[in-house]
Design a protein around this motif. Structure first.
Motif, short mmCIF file in Angstrom:
data_model
loop_
_atom_site.label_atom_id
_atom_site.label_comp_id
_atom_site.label_asym_id
_atom_site.label_seq_id
_atom_site.Cartn_x
_atom_site.Cartn_y
_atom_site.Cartn_z
N LEU A 61 1.08 -1.28 0.12
CA LEU A 61 0.33 0.09 -0.16
C LEU A 61 1.13 1.28 0.10
CD1 LEU A 61 -3.31 -0.98 2.03
CD2 LEU A 61 -3.09 -0.87 0.21
N ALA A 97 1.17 4.25 -2.66
CA ALA A 97 0.03 5.70 -2.17
C ALA A 97 0.94 6.81 -2.83
CB ALA A 97 -0.04 5.71 -0.93
N ARG A 98 2.31 6.15 -3.21
CA ARG A 98 3.75 6.93 -3.54
C ARG A 98 3.88 6.87 -4.88
NH1 ARG A 98 8.65 7.11 -0.10
NH2 ARG A 98 6.99 7.42 1.82
N THR A 156 0.91 7.50 -6.63
CA THR A 156 -0.29 7.65 -6.81
C THR A 156 0.18 8.79 -6.67
OG1 THR A 156 -1.08 6.57 -4.97
CG2 THR A 156 -1.50 5.75 -7.26
N GLN A 190 -0.61 10.19 -3.59
CA GLN A 190 -1.35 9.94 -2.44
C GLN A 190 -0.96 10.65 -1.27
OE1 GLN A 190 -4.92 7.91 -2.34
NE2 GLN A 190 -4.57 6.85 -4.79
N ILE A 247 1.32 10.81 3.38
CA ILE A 247 0.12 10.15 4.08
C ILE A 247 1.10 10.86 5.14
CG2 ILE A 247 0.70 8.33 6.12
CD1 ILE A 247 1.86 6.78 3.14
N SER A 283 -7.28 10.09 2.23
CA SER A 283 -7.61 9.27 1.16
C SER A 283 -8.03 7.83 2.09
CB SER A 283 -7.16 9.24 -0.44
OG SER A 283 -5.74 8.67 0.38
N LEU A 332 -7.02 5.32 0.89
CA LEU A 332 -5.43 4.72 0.86
C LEU A 332 -4.43 5.01 1.54
CD1 LEU A 332 -3.56 2.85 -0.31
CD2 LEU A 332 -2.93 4.45 -2.82
N SER A 333 -4.50 6.50 1.62
CA SER A 333 -3.32 7.41 2.69
C SER A 333 -3.58 6.64 3.96
CB SER A 333 -3.09 8.48 2.75
OG SER A 333 -4.53 8.93 2.74
N THR A 393 -2.76 2.67 5.03
CA THR A 393 -1.56 2.76 4.51
C THR A 393 -0.88 2.96 5.46
OG1 THR A 393 -1.31 2.85 2.18
CG2 THR A 393 0.79 3.00 3.61
N LEU A 415 -7.14 -1.98 1.24
CA LEU A 415 -7.89 -0.41 0.78
C LEU A 415 -9.47 -0.25 0.62
CD1 LEU A 415 -7.30 1.60 -1.23
CD2 LEU A 415 -6.13 0.42 -3.13
#
Length: 304
Positions: A50, A54-55, A57, A59, A61, A181, A183-184, A187, A233
């Motif tokens: 994840l 994230a990196r 895309t 997004q 954290i 998000s 995802l973030s 993660t 996710l």
């Protein structure tokens, strides 16, 4: 139409992934991997997948102090407490009790969401959750018969598991970081939770017994990591869309899918009561989802 169907679709997919993870874990453990070893490596691996996603895309954290506190609280409540308590009560009370505990999570989540004003306690939703609970009981009735309720202390201690799960559901919605998000958020929480599991695991299961050299161990570990990453996710995406009450029904549906997959993959017998339980869970989910769909846009999430 897309907004109306997505919460229910995510409920089905997330529940199936939960059941699939359990099946994969059973196979992985049969190759010689230890339960805590599998939990730690599986979560760390999923967190790394994840993090890379994230990196890739872009997004970000959030790592401010208030966010770290939130991740730590969720790690303790959603991962550390249920995992440790499960290992503590499984011997004195029996594994059947542990598997039945999660039947209480949706009921407790619905109650807490109403108390804290996050979601309304409507008649339709209440009936749907209750019907799902009845279906869950029908699925695990044989296991319930084997529970040792004479171990009062351990039975009461076990109740912290669904309470912790319900509390985690509420906290994620009420304190969802502003601008984060799914995802973030997933993660960051999984990274902190993995660290907590890595610290607690060796106190319960000796790392000296761990090894990764048996046939199929690496393969099933990689499969578990991939399925876990996708599961986390989608779980966070589902909760952000549908809220804590609808999200909590994963416990019901995951059990239903687990019964079906166990019958298909391991030859477990599907009884009439099991089929009735599955039907009740589906009907309850449909009823609760109608209310959830109408109320999705009114779920109250304070800015953080």
């Amino acid at each position: 139409m897309r907004h109306a169907s997505s919460p229910f679709l995510l409920l089905v997919v997330c529940s199936f992934l939960l059941a699939a993870k359990i099946m994969i874990a059973q196979v992985a453990i049969s190759t010689g991997l230890k339960p805590f070893q599998l939990a730690i490596l599986g979560n760390v691996g999923a967190a790394m997948v994840l993090l890379i996603f994230a990196r890739a895309t872009g997004q970000a954290i959030l790592w401010e102090r208030q966010h770290l506190t939130l991740y730590l609280v969720l790690g303790i409540i959603s991962f550390a407490v249920p995992t440790v308590v499960t290992y503590m009560v499984v011997d004195p009370v029996g594994p059947a009790y542990v598997s039945s505990l999660y039947a209480l999570s949706p009921v407790l989540t619905m109650t807490l969401a109403a108390i804290f004003g996050l979601e309304g306690l409507t008649a339709r939703r209440t009936f749907g959750i209750t019907l799902g609970f009845v279906g869950m009981v029908a699925l695990i009735q044989q296991k319930i018969a084997g529970i040792n309720f004479s171990a009062v202390f351990w039975v009461l201690l076990g109740l912290t598991v669904p309470l912790a799960a319900a509390s985690g559901n509420i906290i994620r919605t009420a304190f969802w970081p502003s601008g984060a998000s799914p995802l973030s958020f997933a993660t960051a929480t999984l990274l902190i939770s993995s660290v907590l599991l890595a610290l607690v695991g060796p106190l319960i299961e000796s790392p000296a017994t761990w090894s990764i050299n048996g046939e199929g161990q690496v393969f099933w570990l990689v499969v578990l990591i991939g399925v876990s990453a996708l599961s986390y996710l989608l779980n966070y995406t589902f909760q952000k869309i549908a809220g804590p009450v609808m999200f909590s029904q994963i416990g019901y549906w995951g059990t239903g899918f687990g019964v079906i997959l166990a019958a298909m993959l391991f030859g477990d017998v599907l009884r009439v009561t099991s089929l009735i339980g599955v039907v009740a869970i589906i009907a309850g989910g449909l009823l609760a989802n109608r209310t959830a769909t109408k109320d999705t846009n009114s779920i109250k999430v304070p800015s953080r």
